[in-house]
Design an enzyme around this catalytic site. Structure first.
Site, PDB file in Angstrom:
ATOM      1  N   ILE A 143       0.865  -1.394   0.075  1.00 57.83           N
ATOM      2  CA  ILE A 143      -0.114   0.074   0.134  1.00 57.83           C
ATOM      3  C   ILE A 143       0.923   1.409   0.067  1.00 57.83           C
ATOM      4  O   ILE A 143       2.175   1.245   0.371  1.00 57.83           O
ATOM      5  CB  ILE A 143      -0.945  -0.003   1.221  1.00 57.83           C
ATOM      6  CG1 ILE A 143      -0.313   0.121   2.723  1.00 57.83           C
ATOM      7  CG2 ILE A 143      -1.913  -1.219   1.160  1.00 57.83           C
ATOM      8  CD1 ILE A 143      -1.226   0.386   3.713  1.00 57.83           C
TER       9      ILE A 143
ATOM     10  N   LYS B 286       2.477  -5.098   3.505  1.00 55.04           N
ATOM     11  CA  LYS B 286       3.687  -4.211   3.315  1.00 55.04           C
ATOM     12  C   LYS B 286       3.476  -2.731   3.195  1.00 55.04           C
ATOM     13  O   LYS B 286       3.031  -2.391   2.050  1.00 55.04           O
ATOM     14  CB  LYS B 286       4.721  -4.778   2.104  1.00 55.04           C
ATOM     15  CG  LYS B 286       6.063  -4.371   2.338  1.00 55.04           C
ATOM     16  CD  LYS B 286       6.629  -2.960   2.388  1.00 55.04           C
ATOM     17  CE  LYS B 286       6.575  -2.095   1.226  1.00 55.04           C
ATOM     18  NZ  LYS B 286       6.890  -0.896   1.334  1.00 55.04           N
ATOM     19  N   PRO B 287       3.386  -1.857   4.296  1.00 56.79           N
ATOM     20  CA  PRO B 287       2.802  -0.507   4.150  1.00 56.79           C
ATOM     21  C   PRO B 287       4.076   0.210   3.846  1.00 56.79           C
ATOM     22  O   PRO B 287       5.328  -0.293   3.349  1.00 56.79           O
ATOM     23  CB  PRO B 287       2.699  -0.177   5.709  1.00 56.79           C
ATOM     24  CG  PRO B 287       3.298  -0.824   6.513  1.00 56.79           C
ATOM     25  CD  PRO B 287       3.764  -2.369   5.629  1.00 56.79           C
TER      26      PRO B 287
ATOM     27  N   GLU C 193       7.068   2.810   3.017  1.00 54.86           N
ATOM     28  CA  GLU C 193       8.136   3.283   3.785  1.00 54.86           C
ATOM     29  C   GLU C 193       8.085   4.792   4.373  1.00 54.86           C
ATOM     30  O   GLU C 193       8.660   5.167   5.458  1.00 54.86           O
ATOM     31  CB  GLU C 193       9.782   3.267   3.100  1.00 54.86           C
ATOM     32  CG  GLU C 193       9.762   4.057   1.704  1.00 54.86           C
ATOM     33  CD  GLU C 193       9.249   3.296   0.550  1.00 54.86           C
ATOM     34  OE1 GLU C 193       8.204   2.398   0.827  1.00 54.86           O
ATOM     35  OE2 GLU C 193       9.650   3.578  -0.587  1.00 54.86           O
TER      36      GLU C 193
ATOM     37  N   CYS D  29      -5.529   9.348  -5.245  1.00 53.64           N
ATOM     38  CA  CYS D  29      -5.745   8.694  -6.766  1.00 53.64           C
ATOM     39  C   CYS D  29      -6.831   9.305  -7.326  1.00 53.64           C
ATOM     40  O   CYS D  29      -6.867   9.499  -8.499  1.00 53.64           O
ATOM     41  CB  CYS D  29      -5.546   7.233  -6.376  1.00 53.64           C
ATOM     42  SG  CYS D  29      -7.017   6.693  -5.164  1.00 53.64           S
TER      43      CYS D  29
ATOM     44  N   GLU E 106      -4.616  -1.135  -8.043  1.00 55.20           N
ATOM     45  CA  GLU E 106      -5.377   0.241  -7.902  1.00 55.20           C
ATOM     46  C   GLU E 106      -4.332   1.478  -8.044  1.00 55.20           C
ATOM     47  O   GLU E 106      -3.480   1.504  -7.113  1.00 55.20           O
ATOM     48  CB  GLU E 106      -5.839   0.374  -6.319  1.00 55.20           C
ATOM     49  CG  GLU E 106      -6.749  -0.879  -5.847  1.00 55.20           C
ATOM     50  CD  GLU E 106      -8.130  -0.608  -6.291  1.00 55.20           C
ATOM     51  OE1 GLU E 106      -8.242   0.678  -7.179  1.00 55.20           O
ATOM     52  OE2 GLU E 106      -9.321  -1.155  -5.989  1.00 55.20           O
TER      53      GLU E 106
ATOM     54  N   ASN F  46       9.036  18.957  -4.459  1.00 54.09           N
ATOM     55  CA  ASN F  46       9.796  19.341  -5.458  1.00 54.09           C
ATOM     56  C   ASN F  46       9.009  19.127  -6.752  1.00 54.09           C
ATOM     57  O   ASN F  46       9.111  19.863  -7.816  1.00 54.09           O
ATOM     58  CB  ASN F  46      11.060  18.686  -5.560  1.00 54.09           C
ATOM     59  CG  ASN F  46      12.144  19.554  -4.482  1.00 54.09           C
ATOM     60  OD1 ASN F  46      11.790  20.653  -3.896  1.00 54.09           O
ATOM     61  ND2 ASN F  46      13.174  18.899  -4.004  1.00 54.09           N
TER      62      ASN F  46
ATOM     63  N   LYS G   2      10.621  15.846  -1.570  1.00 53.37           N
ATOM     64  CA  LYS G   2      10.714  15.047  -2.878  1.00 53.37           C
ATOM     65  C   LYS G   2       9.404  15.452  -3.453  1.00 53.37           C
ATOM     66  O   LYS G   2       9.351  16.154  -4.759  1.00 53.37           O
ATOM     67  CB  LYS G   2      11.196  13.550  -2.818  1.00 53.37           C
ATOM     68  CG  LYS G   2      11.260  13.129  -3.976  1.00 53.37           C
ATOM     69  CD  LYS G   2      11.741  11.774  -3.981  1.00 53.37           C
ATOM     70  CE  LYS G   2      11.587  10.931  -5.115  1.00 53.37           C
ATOM     71  NZ  LYS G   2      10.498   9.760  -4.965  1.00 53.37           N
ATOM     72  N   GLN G   3       8.410  15.203  -2.798  1.00 48.92           N
ATOM     73  CA  GLN G   3       7.041  15.406  -3.474  1.00 48.92           C
ATOM     74  C   GLN G   3       6.730  16.816  -3.741  1.00 48.92           C
ATOM     75  O   GLN G   3       5.940  17.101  -4.750  1.00 48.92           O
ATOM     76  CB  GLN G   3       5.720  14.847  -2.667  1.00 48.92           C
ATOM     77  CG  GLN G   3       4.461  14.696  -3.037  1.00 48.92           C
ATOM     78  CD  GLN G   3       4.377  13.604  -4.302  1.00 48.92           C
ATOM     79  OE1 GLN G   3       5.194  12.806  -4.634  1.00 48.92           O
ATOM     80  NE2 GLN G   3       3.405  13.813  -5.081  1.00 48.92           N
TER      81      GLN G   3
ATOM     82  N   GLU H 118      -0.717  12.750 -13.642  1.00 47.68           N
ATOM     83  CA  GLU H 118      -1.021  12.801 -12.044  1.00 47.68           C
ATOM     84  C   GLU H 118       0.121  13.503 -11.535  1.00 47.68           C
ATOM     85  O   GLU H 118       1.100  13.271 -11.344  1.00 47.68           O
ATOM     86  CB  GLU H 118      -1.057  11.192 -11.730  1.00 47.68           C
ATOM     87  CG  GLU H 118      -1.657  11.317 -10.369  1.00 47.68           C
ATOM     88  CD  GLU H 118      -1.712   9.932  -9.865  1.00 47.68           C
ATOM     89  OE1 GLU H 118      -0.549   9.225  -9.748  1.00 47.68           O
ATOM     90  OE2 GLU H 118      -2.811   9.594  -9.202  1.00 47.68           O
TER      91      GLU H 118
END
Ligand code: NAD
Length: 483
Positions: free
Chosen positions: A151, A177-178, A180, A286, A252, A334, A331-332, A385
């Protein structure tokens, strides 16, 4: 903040332990850029152990449990989650940077998934099929076995609820596995589920990097179904890895969802949805309704109304609970700043921008919500996106043109249509390509009862609602020759 649990532990077979390497990942609070805590850096060996524990649990009592008993456990989890709503809200707000009201809505949704799937577990039925004389034929819905769940960071609680809730309802066991970037609520959720009576090994949680723990899980030969929520690029890798093992996948993925506004729309009713669906969770959704496709007769009026609304938007730390929080990471930020700059460089006109409040921590990941006008649908701002609070407005004249623009991206996740004309509502419901279509409302992420998923690059398979239970199970046909 103070934590009620050790954030560095992973859950395998009912035991909270260190990951195999003993290494950790630093978690940063996006509201201020400061260190929040450490989480485990899970890897192949941890995933191997988690898959084995999940298989053992499946082969044990859980695999033999009746649907009624499973449903009761899920309902207990739902009830227990209510007791922890405040703590889950605080964790998510610090971890993801969500304004408190958004984090609380997610905590409530997590609880709703377990209420919903607790009530659904014993209601999935097979069919009897008319066949040859002397035969009785019926179908059974059976679990896959061990299911893997990978996810993203944008809605950790909601997505944990929808995939783990559905998989458990059908009697599968899970390895989660969520991301990081944001795994604290998944870890806390697992502790709450344990407390509510979920047997050992039925849910295993291994945080870690995608290329390590994620790749180990998606390519694991011991997994019988993978549910992946995330980007298109990683979705392709997951599908390839699952393909090597001939394992079914639910993907998804992303979106570039349109909201189409006709001249006859109730603009006052539409306005909060038109803007809200673009800025919810700082646009990191999303199903964000990022493309406003507006008919020429109301085009300028709508821009005026949206501009007014944008001018009131306040951006600031999650705990201040404003309209918009920070993005998940520097990072996002930027990436999103880069898109806004690309729009400016291309000569696009900014109709309006929200405001970052004074005295925001310097290292916080803040971006001003930005509305571009007169954007052509083939511009990258209308095609890609962005995953930040950026919307574009595109004009149209005819219904045909609106459909063409709405369907004119690689994606097909969610769509909104605003019109009072009943015939047009029906025509649009059929013509617009999307997994979900909202008429005179828009539900970015809402409604645990509503089947959800994409077409095109938005992925395939359906999660949420009762429909998800078919994806989390396999159909067996039994033909009995009784003469
Ligand atoms: P991402 O694809 O980078 O990461 C998603 C998950 O995949 C993370 O847990 C990550 O660790 C893992 N991962 C990364 N590399 C991997 C690999 N090689 N093998 C296996 N797993 C790997 O996505 P993100 O940045 O966390 O989330 C944003 C994306 O998720 C956006 O594109 C958004 O549209 C999408 N999303 C879709 C939905 C939906 O329901 N359709 C919901 C939320 C988010």
């Amino acid at each position: 903040m103070n934590f009620s649990f050790d954030t560095t532990k992973i859950l395998i077979g009912g035991e909270w332990r260190d990951c195999d390497s003993g290494e950790t990942i630093d978690v940063i609070n996006p509201s201020n850029g400061e260190f929040l805590c450490k989480v485990a850096r899970g890897s192949q060996k941890d995933i191997d152990d988690a898959v084995k524990a999940a298989q053992d649990a499946y082969d044990g009592d859980w695999g033999r449990m009746t649907a009624v008993e499973r449903g009761r456990i899920l309902t207990n989890i739902g009830n227990k989650l209510k007791e922890y709503e405040d703590e889950l809200t605080e964790l998510e707000s610090h971890d993801v940077g969500k304004p408190v009201k958004q984090a609380r809505a997610d905590a409530i949704a997590l609880c709703r998934y377990f209420e919903f799937y607790g009530g659904s577990a014993d209601k999935v039925m097979g069919h009897t099929i008319p066949y040859q004389d002397g035969y009785t034929v019926f179908t059974l819905r059976e679990p896959h076995g061990v299911t893997g769940h990978i996810i993203p960071w944008n809605y950790p609680m909601q997505i944990t609820g929808r995939c783990v809730g559905g998989a458990l309802a059908m009697g599968n066991t899970c390895v989660l596995k969520p991301s990081e970037e944001a795994c604290l609520t998944a870890l806390k959720f697992a502790r709450i589920a344990e407390e509510a009576g979920l047997p050992k090994g039925v849910l295993n949680v291994v945080p870690g990097y995608g290329a390590e723990a994620g790749a180990a899980l998606s390519g694991h030969p011991g997994i019988h179904h993978i549910s992946f929520t995330g980007s298109v690029g990683v979705g392709k890798l997951v599908q390839k890895a699952a393909g090597d093992n001939i394992v079914p996948v639910t993907l998804e993925l992303g979106g570039k969802s349109p909201q189409i506004v006709f001249d006859d729309a109730d603009l006052d009713a539409a306005l909060p949805f038109l803007v809200g669906a673009g800025i919810q969770n700082a646009g990191q959704t999303c199903s964000a309704g990022t493309r406003i496709i507006a008919q020429r007769g109301i085009y300028e009026k709508l821009i005026g109304m949206m501009t007014e609304k944008y001018n009131t938007l306040q951006v600031g730390p999650a705990t201040d609970d404003l309209d918009v929080g920070p993005l998940i990471s520097a990072k996002q930020k930027n990436t999103v700043d880069g898109y806004i700059q690309a729009g400016i460089d291309a000569g696009l006109e900014i109709a309006a921008q929200g405001n970052i409040v004074d005295n925001c921590p310097e290292k916080g990941c803040y971006v001003r919500p930005t509305l571009f006008r007169d954007v052509s649908n083939d511009h990258k701002l209308a095609q890609e996106e962005i995953f930040g609070p950026v919307q574009v407005i595109i004009p149209f004249d005819t219904e045909e043109e609106a459909i063409k623009i709405a369907n004119g991206t690689e994606y097909g996740l969610v769509s909104g249509v605003w019109t009072r004309d009943g015939g047009r509502q029906m025509r649009m419901a059929k013509a617009v390509k999307a997994g979900q279509l909202f008429i005179n409302n828009y539900g970015a992420g809402g409604g645990v009862e509503l089947p959800f998923g994409g077409i095109g690059k938005s992925g395939f398979g359906r999660e949420k609602g009762f429909e998800a239970l078919y994806g989390f199970s396999v159909l067996k046909t039994v033909a009995v020759n009784h003469g």
